[in-house]
Design an enzyme around this catalytic site. Structure first.
Site, PDB file in Angstrom:
ATOM      1  N   ASP A  39      28.998  34.370  49.787  1.00 33.41           N
ATOM      2  CA  ASP A  39      29.484  35.006  51.019  1.00 33.41           C
ATOM      3  C   ASP A  39      28.620  34.538  52.187  1.00 33.41           C
ATOM      4  O   ASP A  39      27.401  34.704  52.163  1.00 33.41           O
ATOM      5  CB  ASP A  39      29.409  36.524  50.857  1.00 33.41           C
ATOM      6  N   ASP A  43      30.418  40.120  54.789  1.00 32.41           N
ATOM      7  CA  ASP A  43      31.440  41.139  54.543  1.00 32.41           C
ATOM      8  C   ASP A  43      31.569  41.494  53.065  1.00 32.41           C
ATOM      9  O   ASP A  43      32.421  42.298  52.679  1.00 32.41           O
ATOM     10  CB  ASP A  43      32.793  40.701  55.106  1.00 32.41           C
ATOM     11  N   ASP A  47      33.530  33.250  50.550  1.00 30.15           N
ATOM     12  CA  ASP A  47      34.408  32.542  51.472  1.00 30.15           C
ATOM     13  C   ASP A  47      34.186  31.038  51.367  1.00 30.15           C
ATOM     14  O   ASP A  47      33.314  30.565  50.628  1.00 30.15           O
ATOM     15  CB  ASP A  47      34.191  33.036  52.908  1.00 30.15           C
ATOM     16  N   ASP A 214      49.388  27.248  38.797  1.00 30.84           N
ATOM     17  CA  ASP A 214      49.373  28.594  38.242  1.00 30.84           C
ATOM     18  C   ASP A 214      50.693  28.884  37.524  1.00 30.84           C
ATOM     19  O   ASP A 214      51.777  28.562  38.021  1.00 30.84           O
ATOM     20  CB  ASP A 214      49.178  29.599  39.384  1.00 30.84           C
ATOM     21  N   GLU A 277      48.244  25.344  34.070  1.00 33.35           N
ATOM     22  CA  GLU A 277      47.877  26.588  33.411  1.00 33.35           C
ATOM     23  C   GLU A 277      49.122  27.004  32.633  1.00 33.35           C
ATOM     24  O   GLU A 277      49.997  27.704  33.155  1.00 33.35           O
ATOM     25  CB  GLU A 277      47.482  27.669  34.411  1.00 33.35           C
TER      26      GLU A 277
END
Length: 556
Positions: A39, A43, A47, A214, A277
């Site tokens: 991070d 927050d 990211d 995915d 996947e």
């Protein structure tokens, strides 16, 4: 003379890597679950800038590429796998400029970048679904059963529990194999095909080196959407044969994408790949996804699910290698990811087994995927309070069924320990990484972390393990360095060697790998010079003592 090995011996220098054509065939690829990696802004959520700042760590670890989980604009109903805009970065994770800078920084370090693409479903906030007319063309809507359509169109269950159908205000129903906020797309509509090819070109133009697809087995459903009949809930990873997974029609989509990827790569002078996947019921069905005109890799969940037993491991390895060899593809190995219980916990709560399983995986022919934190030996977090949990499956009908992923090897758990995940759900493997310090958030970022980290992780941080030859982090670093330097590892031949019951012995050119799956030491004639072991191995004259639950690499 007695020799004890606790850290790697110098590997013989090799003039080349022994790699075949195609960088992916023996690549080690590191999965970054973006919200839990690093991070940068305080927050509590990882990211893209945080990931970019930590890329030198991955370079030093010794991986070849990075796979980033979704960072696209999303309401985050399922950790970003509910995409509202495939061409925008969610403000939680940064900006499109941050994505561009990350890709450039990775390339400057010699790392390739793979991003997720989510083609089975979108978010219900996607502009297509928000438009009632477009929604009924581009998603799977059906009238309900019963006198007034009050019953779902069929008996399909969501992977996350409960019915796979939600009724709209207009009285019809839409299909969602996952959360209600993730409506399934209608891949019979050519506009869906065109849109995803355009999305791929957008990210390829930004410089990515490939896509992890995915639910690559889910886009096509059986004609007529027939009832299953037995009402069993779908499993993420298993041997079920279902009318909405692994239908033959998905392969036409993957062939079209392979043509796009090859054409793009030829035009740009680079190799870009697709990774499936795919949850297929057998190794033979999985191999169909990596035929020469389809995708380049497919995750090997049969290996991930194998129990810690020598016969079972050998059977899965043989079946996997035979299936992919039949189509000329490399086998792709994986032990952990963001959807399953971390393998330290899944293998009976045993770090020793986890370390041994990793060395076995990295000695096998083909490519390997590492999930962030496994190089630290992180266990599954199994005591998260209900109020912080965010896996949508936790809030659905199958709360305690363990339906999302495999649980644990409880039969072979040491001392009968129950070492599974937390009710079978996924938050426990997604707890943010510990980088440094004695207290949470362990250097994850300037603030806290979106899921609480255990208070006893101070000894597992990157900083604590760096330079300690007995640490799991240094074991990974040593294994990846040897894998890169030894000419016989990676993509190439493998054969089995004789071994005592409970022990596996496999040979690669110039190397032999022994795995003791038993809970006690096993002696055998020393097969060569020990290079690296997951636990201290002793060699006395010509006899080697293999510790229980260990793996050793030998130069031969």
């Amino acid at each position: 003379m007695t020799q004890e090995l606790t850290s790697p011996s110098p590997a013989p220098q090799a003039p080349g890597t022994g790699r075949g054509p195609g960088w992916w065939r023996d690549a080690v690829i590191y999965q970054v679950y973006v919200r839990s990696f690093a991070d940068s802004d305080g927050d509590g959520i990882g990211d893209l800038r945080g990931a970019r700042e930590r890329l030198p760590y991955l370079k030093d670890l010794g991986v070849d590429a990075v796979w980033l989980t979704p960072f696209y604009a999303s309401p985050q109903a399922d950790g970003g796998y509910d995409v509202a805009d495939y061409r925008a970065v969610d403000p939680l994770f940064g900006t499109l400029q941050d994505a561009d800078e990350l890709i450039r920084a990775a390339h400057d370090l010699g790392l390739r970048v793979i991003v997720d693409i989510v083609p089975n479903h979108t978010s219900d906030r996607h502009p297509w679904f928000q438009d009632p007319e477009l929604a009924r063309q581009r998603y799977l809507f059906r009238p309900g059963k019963g006198e007034s359509g009050e019953l779902p169109p069929n008996d399909w269950e969501s992977v996350f529990g409960g019915p796979a159908w939600t009724r709209t205000d207009r009285g019809d129903w839409y299909l969602h194999l996952f959360a209600p906020e993730q409506p399934d797309l209608n891949w019979d509509n050519p506009e869906v095909h065109a849109e995803f090819e355009a999305i791929m070109r957008f990210w390829l133009d930004l410089g990515v080196d490939g896509f992890r697809v995915d639910v690559a087995h889910g886009m096509i459903k059986a004609p007529g959407l027939p009832d299953i009949g037995h009402g069993a809930q779908a499993q993420l990873i298993g041997a079920q044969v279902l009318p909405f997974f692994d239908q033959d029609g998905v392969h036409a989509i993957h062939r079209a994408w392979r043509r796009l990827l090859d054409g793009y790569g030829d035009a740009r002078g680079k190799q870009v790949i697709g990774v499936a996947e795919a949850w297929a019921p057998s190794a033979e069905r999985l191999a169909l996804y990596v035929r020469p005109d389809e995708l380049h890799q497919a995750f090997n969940f049969q290996f991930l699910n194998a129990p810690w037993q020598s016969d079972a491991l050998r059977s899965v390895i043989d079946a996997s290698l035979a299936a992919t060899a039949s189509v000329g593809a490399p086998t792709t190995w994986v032990l952990s990811n963001h959807d399953v219980v971390r393998h330290t916990t899944r293998l009976g709560g045993s770090l020793a087994r986890a370390r041994a399983a990793t060395l076995l995986m990295l000695a096998l022919p083909g490519s390997a995927y590492l999930y962030q934190g496994e190089e630290l030996g992180l266990p599954e977090v199994t005591d998260l309070p209900d109020e912080v949990r965010q896996d949508p499956a936790f809030f659905r009908g199958g709360r305690a069924t363990g339906a999302v992923g495999p649980g644990t090897d409880t039969e072979s758990a040491p001392d009968g320990a129950a070492a599974g995940g937390q009710d079978g759900f996924r938050d426990g493997c997604r707890v943010p990484l510990p980088w440094s310090g004695e207290l949470p958030p362990y250097g994850f970022g300037p603030g806290g972390s979106w899921l609480p980290q255990p208070a006893d992780w101070g000894g597992l941080t990157v900083a604590a393990q760096t330079g300690d030859p007995a640490s799991t982090l240094e074991l990974y670093r040593a294994a990846l360095e040897l894998r890169r330097r030894l000419p016989g590892l990676g993509d190439g031949p493998m054969s089995w060697a004789p071994a005592p019951d409970g022990v596996l012995a496999l040979t690669r050119p110039g190397l032999l790998c022994t795995v003791n799956t038993l809970g006690h030491d096993v002696g055998l004639p020393a097969p060569g010079t020990p290079l690296l072991s997951s636990a201290p191995v002793t060699v006395d004259d010509a006899t080697a003592q293999l510790p229980g639950d260990s793996c050793t690499w030998w130069a031969i």
